[in-house]
Design an enzyme around this catalytic site. Structure first.
Site, PDB file in Angstrom:
ATOM      1  N   LYS A 176    -104.152-106.380 -32.403  1.00  0.00           N
ATOM      2  CA  LYS A 176    -105.481-106.792 -31.949  1.00  0.00           C
ATOM      3  C   LYS A 176    -106.279-105.574 -31.492  1.00  0.00           C
ATOM      4  CE  LYS A 176    -107.471-107.865 -28.197  1.00  0.00           C
ATOM      5  NZ  LYS A 176    -108.818-107.302 -28.412  1.00  0.00           N
ATOM      6  N   GLY A 232    -104.241 -99.494 -22.622  1.00  0.00           N
ATOM      7  CA  GLY A 232    -105.465 -99.934 -21.969  1.00  0.00           C
ATOM      8  C   GLY A 232    -105.376 -99.695 -20.477  1.00  0.00           C
ATOM      9  N   SER A 233    -106.089-100.495 -19.712  1.00  0.00           N
ATOM     10  CA  SER A 233    -106.155-100.278 -18.273  1.00  0.00           C
ATOM     11  C   SER A 233    -104.868-100.728 -17.590  1.00  0.00           C
ATOM     12  CB  SER A 233    -107.345-101.038 -17.694  1.00  0.00           C
ATOM     13  OG  SER A 233    -107.207-102.411 -17.992  1.00  0.00           O
ATOM     14  N   THR A 234    -104.596-100.138 -16.451  1.00  0.00           N
ATOM     15  CA  THR A 234    -103.420-100.509 -15.666  1.00  0.00           C
ATOM     16  C   THR A 234    -103.521-101.964 -15.213  1.00  0.00           C
ATOM     17  OG1 THR A 234    -102.976 -98.244 -15.009  1.00  0.00           O
ATOM     18  CG2 THR A 234    -102.160 -99.948 -13.531  1.00  0.00           C
ATOM     19  N   GLU A 235    -104.739-102.375 -14.896  1.00  0.00           N
ATOM     20  CA  GLU A 235    -104.985-103.754 -14.465  1.00  0.00           C
ATOM     21  C   GLU A 235    -104.543-104.754 -15.549  1.00  0.00           C
ATOM     22  OE1 GLU A 235    -109.171-104.136 -14.027  1.00  0.00           O
ATOM     23  OE2 GLU A 235    -109.089-106.251 -13.437  1.00  0.00           O
ATOM     24  N   GLY A 283    -102.613-104.042 -18.087  1.00  0.00           N
ATOM     25  CA  GLY A 283    -101.182-103.803 -18.323  1.00  0.00           C
ATOM     26  C   GLY A 283    -100.305-104.716 -17.474  1.00  0.00           C
ATOM     27  N   GLU A 302     -99.090 -98.002 -22.330  1.00  0.00           N
ATOM     28  CA  GLU A 302     -99.760 -96.718 -22.089  1.00  0.00           C
ATOM     29  C   GLU A 302    -101.008 -97.049 -21.287  1.00  0.00           C
ATOM     30  OE1 GLU A 302     -98.545 -93.913 -22.805  1.00  0.00           O
ATOM     31  OE2 GLU A 302     -97.209 -94.226 -24.518  1.00  0.00           O
ATOM     32  N   CYS A 324    -107.564 -91.307 -21.602  1.00  0.00           N
ATOM     33  CA  CYS A 324    -106.661 -91.592 -20.485  1.00  0.00           C
ATOM     34  C   CYS A 324    -106.111 -90.321 -19.853  1.00  0.00           C
ATOM     35  CB  CYS A 324    -105.538 -92.487 -20.956  1.00  0.00           C
ATOM     36  SG  CYS A 324    -104.832 -91.893 -22.485  1.00  0.00           S
ATOM     37  N   GLU A 374    -109.735 -94.266 -11.576  1.00  0.00           N
ATOM     38  CA  GLU A 374    -110.051 -93.753 -12.909  1.00  0.00           C
ATOM     39  C   GLU A 374    -111.476 -94.163 -13.275  1.00  0.00           C
ATOM     40  OE1 GLU A 374    -108.124 -95.596 -16.354  1.00  0.00           O
ATOM     41  OE2 GLU A 374    -107.794 -93.568 -17.082  1.00  0.00           O
TER      42      GLU A 374
HETATM   43  P1  NAP Z   1    -108.645-102.896 -21.250  1.00  0.00           P
HETATM   44  O1  NAP Z   1    -109.692-103.779 -20.743  1.00  0.00           O
HETATM   45  O2  NAP Z   1    -107.345-102.850 -20.569  1.00  0.00           O
HETATM   46  O3  NAP Z   1    -108.490-103.280 -22.801  1.00  0.00           O
HETATM   47  C1  NAP Z   1    -107.502-102.797 -23.625  1.00  0.00           C
HETATM   48  C2  NAP Z   1    -107.129-103.854 -24.640  1.00  0.00           C
HETATM   49  O4  NAP Z   1    -106.566-104.973 -23.978  1.00  0.00           O
HETATM   50  C3  NAP Z   1    -108.317-104.398 -25.421  1.00  0.00           C
HETATM   51  O5  NAP Z   1    -107.916-104.688 -26.744  1.00  0.00           O
HETATM   52  C4  NAP Z   1    -108.633-105.666 -24.665  1.00  0.00           C
HETATM   53  O6  NAP Z   1    -109.328-106.604 -25.430  1.00  0.00           O
HETATM   54  C5  NAP Z   1    -107.267-106.147 -24.326  1.00  0.00           C
HETATM   55  N1  NAP Z   1    -107.208-107.105 -23.224  1.00  0.00           N
HETATM   56  C6  NAP Z   1    -108.088-107.289 -22.206  1.00  0.00           C
HETATM   57  N2  NAP Z   1    -107.673-108.282 -21.387  1.00  0.00           N
HETATM   58  C7  NAP Z   1    -106.514-108.752 -21.900  1.00  0.00           C
HETATM   59  C8  NAP Z   1    -105.601-109.773 -21.518  1.00  0.00           C
HETATM   60  N3  NAP Z   1    -105.801-110.533 -20.425  1.00  0.00           N
HETATM   61  N4  NAP Z   1    -104.504-109.973 -22.281  1.00  0.00           N
HETATM   62  C9  NAP Z   1    -104.276-109.236 -23.376  1.00  0.00           C
HETATM   63  N5  NAP Z   1    -105.108-108.256 -23.790  1.00  0.00           N
HETATM   64  C10 NAP Z   1    -106.213-108.007 -23.060  1.00  0.00           C
HETATM   65  O7  NAP Z   1    -109.065-101.388 -21.279  1.00  0.00           O
HETATM   66  P2  NAP Z   1    -110.379-100.762 -21.860  1.00  0.00           P
HETATM   67  O8  NAP Z   1    -111.422-100.859 -20.809  1.00  0.00           O
HETATM   68  O9  NAP Z   1    -110.670-101.324 -23.173  1.00  0.00           O
HETATM   69  O10 NAP Z   1    -109.880 -99.242 -22.048  1.00  0.00           O
HETATM   70  C11 NAP Z   1    -109.954 -98.297 -21.062  1.00  0.00           C
HETATM   71  C12 NAP Z   1    -108.661 -98.185 -20.280  1.00  0.00           C
HETATM   72  O11 NAP Z   1    -107.559 -97.917 -21.134  1.00  0.00           O
HETATM   73  C13 NAP Z   1    -108.670 -97.045 -19.312  1.00  0.00           C
HETATM   74  O12 NAP Z   1    -108.226 -97.468 -18.065  1.00  0.00           O
HETATM   75  C14 NAP Z   1    -107.714 -96.010 -19.909  1.00  0.00           C
HETATM   76  O13 NAP Z   1    -107.060 -95.156 -19.033  1.00  0.00           O
HETATM   77  C15 NAP Z   1    -106.765 -96.823 -20.650  1.00  0.00           C
HETATM   78  N6  NAP Z   1    -106.221 -96.059 -21.794  1.00  0.00           N
HETATM   79  C16 NAP Z   1    -104.953 -95.569 -21.721  1.00  0.00           C
HETATM   80  C17 NAP Z   1    -104.431 -94.838 -22.767  1.00  0.00           C
HETATM   81  C18 NAP Z   1    -103.039 -94.285 -22.751  1.00  0.00           C
HETATM   82  O14 NAP Z   1    -102.547 -93.867 -23.773  1.00  0.00           O
HETATM   83  N7  NAP Z   1    -102.362 -94.249 -21.627  1.00  0.00           N
HETATM   84  C19 NAP Z   1    -105.196 -94.624 -23.901  1.00  0.00           C
HETATM   85  C20 NAP Z   1    -106.480 -95.124 -23.934  1.00  0.00           C
HETATM   86  C21 NAP Z   1    -106.977 -95.850 -22.874  1.00  0.00           C
HETATM   87  P3  NAP Z   1    -110.942-106.610 -25.481  1.00  0.00           P
HETATM   88  O15 NAP Z   1    -111.416-105.216 -25.426  1.00  0.00           O
HETATM   89  O16 NAP Z   1    -111.192-107.230 -26.793  1.00  0.00           O
HETATM   90  O17 NAP Z   1    -111.380-107.454 -24.356  1.00  0.00           O
END
Ligand code: NAP
Ligand code: MG
Length: 499
Positions: free
Chosen positions: A197, A250-253, A255, A272, A306, A403
């Protein structure tokens, strides 16, 4: 700038304008299909705020269909000779390279990043990642193990590394194609089948990748791609009882939500997550290198990475010089639409992200921080924020603790090597860190003391497909890339035979 922004699509490759001209469907069981609900959602060009393409909106029902297709494809895929899996992965790498320009433009239009960066980094790195993992498909091995404790008689014992099964993969919007590759490639090398996804903000390159996956000859159902929203499609995938593993970036939240959702069938989980990475410059560093790279560490990809070097720590004696140098760089960065060849930094990915970053700027300034460069969003259309350097910050401030995921660095002075490790480790995250010094003993000692999955010495964001990548503490579980990256898609079976 705005003239260019309006003509973004006109300027683009004809393959790109053709791709975005029709609603994009999802890939399930080798077929491009509409959502079961018939719904679509728009994806936007962050340089203009205008709708770019319509995309099928997958939800639970589509995830169910995709998981069934992946389950059906699993037995044949996992028992294919590894060399055949390897060949397809390599071919996919080549196809990505052949379509580099189209993929780069699609990424820039959807995500906002400079086209120069998508061309030089995102797409080549993705191609190389598939080829790197193609190599692992034929090198996943168990061991033969001599026994000591088994009484009476001889035994033959060995381990098998078997694919985990059907994996759900959820990726973010900051490096849409790279993140999809980091998930898909090791899974396929190990013999798993996939439901991916992509992020709602940036589904386009993953969907184009789906076409290339078909062209490369992967059997139907081995990779399924279901665009949609996190709360619906993502949550359904993470909770699905017939998914054996979920891999999330994605975000820790979010995760933490993934971990909870996975508990139902105790599927394997790798994560991650976020970071608040310390970048540490000592007085004995080569400042000619350290200063521009400290700017690069935070401003690369608009700070939407990240590993962003978002907490810059500088030894007292060179503090003013480094602040001045980084601020000078920040002011010189050409901000503009990614499709403009002059652009060095693009817009943030979405209106939501723009608001988030601006809220942090406001909070930092209200708490007493001073912006020596930037500090504001840019007026006009698009989601542009100025590259920002904040001083007069302290570890209690939100801008230092949380962050931001934008082009904002906080710079703080430190006294010596003794206090810097503790200061650096004062965070719930542990993804990356960097040390700049000419003293190799100091560098290695600090590398050991930093609670971080990745430590760079005299460089920053030095990624390689062969180097394991991942987080300590709340930055994640498991590793991607390298041998460990592929092993996370396997499980060990121990076989013990009495001879
Ligand atoms: P995000 O809100 O956590 O979204 C990441 C993914 O998770 C998206 O595909 C999102 O879908 C999906 N998602 C959201 N809520 C979900 C749920 N309840 N259940 C399952 N999946 C869900 O993060 P973001 O704002 O897109 O990305 C930024 C964050 O990612 C930052 O905090 C960054 O540090 C982190 N990040 C970490 C790495 C790493 O390698 N460590 C790399 C890149 C980013 P939708 O977008 O379609 O809602
Ligand atoms: Mg978009």
């Amino acid at each position: 700038m705005s003239a260019m922004a309006q003509s973004d699509l006109v300027q683009s490759d004809v393959r790109v304008s053709t791709f975005v001209a029709v609603p994009r469907k999802m890939l399930i069981g080798g077929q491009w299909v509409e959502a079961a609900s018939g719904k679509t959602f728009p994806t936007y060009n962050p340089a203009t705020g205008e709708a770019l393409a319509d995309v099928a909106e997958g939800d639970k029902e589509d995830i169910d269909r995709a998981v069934r297709a992946a389950r059906q494809a699993f037995p044949a895929w996992s028992s294919l000779p590894p060399a055949l899996r390897s060949k397809m992965l390599w071919r996919l790498g080549d196809l990505i390279e052949e379509n580099l320009e189209e993929l780069a433009q699609l990424e820039t239009l959807d995500n906002g990043k400079p086209l120069s960066a998508a061309r030089a980094f995102d797409i080549p790195f993705t191609a190389d990642h598939f080829r790197y993992m193609a190599g692992w498909a034929t090198k996943i091995e168990g061991a033969s193990i001599p026994l000591s404790l088994a009484p009476g008689g001889s035994f033959h014992a060995y381990t098998l590394r078997e694919p985990v099964g059907v994996v759900g993969q959820i990726v973010p919007w900051n490096f849409p194609l790279v993140m999809a590759a980091w998930k898909i490639a090791p899974a396929l090398a190990a013999g798993c089948t996939v439901v991916l996804k992509p992020a709602e903000q940036t589904p386009l390159t993953a969907l184009r990748l789906g076409e290339l996956i078909q062209e490369a000859g992967f059997p139907a159902g081995v990779v399924n791609i279901v665009p949609g929203f996190g709360e619906t499609a993502g949550a359904a995938l993470a909770a699905h009882p017939d998914v054996d593993k979920v891999a999330f970036t994605g975000s820790t939240e979010v995760g933490k939500l993934i971990v909870q959702a996975a508990a139902g069938n105790l599927k394997k989980v790798t994560l991650e997550l976020g970071g608040k990475s310390p970048n540490i410059i000592f007085r004995d560093a080569d400042l000619e290198q350290a200063i521009p790279q400290a700017a690069g560490a935070i401003f690369f990809n608009q700070g939407e990475i990240c590993t962003a070097g978002s907490r810059l720590f500088v030894e007292h004696a060179v503090f003013d010089r480094v602040v001045e140098g980084v601020a000078e760089r920040a002011k010189a960065i050409r901000l503009g639409p990614g499709m403009d060849p002059e652009t060095e930094m693009g817009p943030l990915v979405s209106a939501e992200q723009l608001t988030r970053v601006c809220d942090y700027l406001e909070s930092g300034l209200a708490e007493g921080a001073e912006a020596v460069a930037g500090g504001r969003k840019q007026d006009g259309k698009g989601y542009f924020v100025e590259p920002t350097v904040l001083v007069n910050t302290n570890p209690g401030m939100k801008v230092v603790r949380e962050e931001i995921f934008g082009p904002v660095v906080t710079v703080m002075p430190f006294k010596d090597a003794d206090d810097i490790a503790a200061l650096s480790n004062e965070t719930v995250y542990g993804l990356a860190a960097a040390v700049w010094t000419r003293d190799i003993s100091k560098a290695h000692r600090l590398a050991s003391a930093l609670q971080s999955g990745n430590v760079w010495v005299n460089c920053y964001n030095a990624f390689d497909n062969a180097l394991p990548f991942g987080g300590y503490k709340q930055s994640g579980w498991g590793r991607e890339l390298g041998r460990e990256g592929v092993e996370q898609y396997t499980q060990t079976k121990t076989v013990c035979v009495k001879l």
